[in-house]
Scaffold this active site. Structure first.
Site, PDB file in Angstrom:
ATOM      1  CD  GLN A 211      -3.260   0.773   1.559  1.00 25.35           C
ATOM      2  OE1 GLN A 211      -3.526  -0.319   2.001  1.00 25.35           O
ATOM      3  NE2 GLN A 211      -4.173   1.677   1.353  1.00 25.35           N
ATOM      4  CG  PHE A 212       1.501   3.596  -3.692  1.00 24.39           C
ATOM      5  CD1 PHE A 212       1.387   4.958  -3.903  1.00 24.39           C
ATOM      6  CD2 PHE A 212       0.615   2.742  -4.331  1.00 24.39           C
ATOM      7  CE1 PHE A 212       0.421   5.472  -4.745  1.00 24.39           C
ATOM      8  CE2 PHE A 212      -0.357   3.240  -5.164  1.00 24.39           C
ATOM      9  CZ  PHE A 212      -0.466   4.610  -5.376  1.00 24.39           C
ATOM     10  CB  THR A 213      -2.130   5.178  -0.541  1.00 31.51           C
ATOM     11  OG1 THR A 213      -2.632   4.038   0.163  1.00 31.51           O
ATOM     12  CG2 THR A 213      -2.411   5.036  -2.032  1.00 31.51           C
TER      13      THR A 213
END
Length: 150
Positions: A78-80
């Site tokens: 989850q790069f966010t």
């Protein structure tokens, strides 16, 4: 590395209408990787997650680890988690690692986590459009950042 962990009684990840990972009791681990993350971050975080006492004992107190309950991990990239929202209304992800750095670290994290914990590790697919479903038990949700070891 930055993670959001959620204690769960059941969780799954679906990609293109196919369940690719599923667990019962355990932890959903949303993991964001930065460009300056290292093997040391992976080792530290794997030990921390394996030994974190956030599962209830017979008295209802959070005294048990995932190892104690023989639980499982569901790890989702989850790069966010590295979103910067200071300016404007559109988040910036400048601190999130690019795939050529993030994918090998993500894959290594899953392997080290399984080895350190001796628990099953299920996962989604890096960069895929995933649907994550879970029953957050408690609810218990904790954030951990390897750059800010509180």
């Amino acid at each position: 590395m930055r993670v959001v962990i959620q204690r769960t009684t059941e969780a799954s990840v679906t990609i293109e209408n196919k369940v690719t990972g599923q667990i019962g009791n355990g932890l959903v681990v949303l993991v964001g990787i930065e460009e300056n993350d290292t093997d040391e971050d992976i080792e530290w975080l794997s030990r921390k997650l394996s030994n974190l006492r956030i599962f209830s004992d017979e008295n209802g107190l959070m005294n048990l680890s995932i190892q104690d309950i023989k639980g499982a991990f569901l790890v989702i990239s989850q790069f966010t988690l590295h979103a910067k929202t200071k300016k404007g209304n559109r988040p910036s992800f400048i601190h999130a690692a690019k795939p050529d750095i993030a994918i090998p670290l993500y894959e290594k994290f899953k392997k080290v986590l399984a080895a350190v914990s001796a628990c099953k590790v299920e996962s989604g697919a890096f960069g895929a459009d995933m649907k994550v479903a879970l029953v957050n038990d408690g609810p218990v949700t904790i954030t951990i950042d390897t750059k800010n070891k509180e």
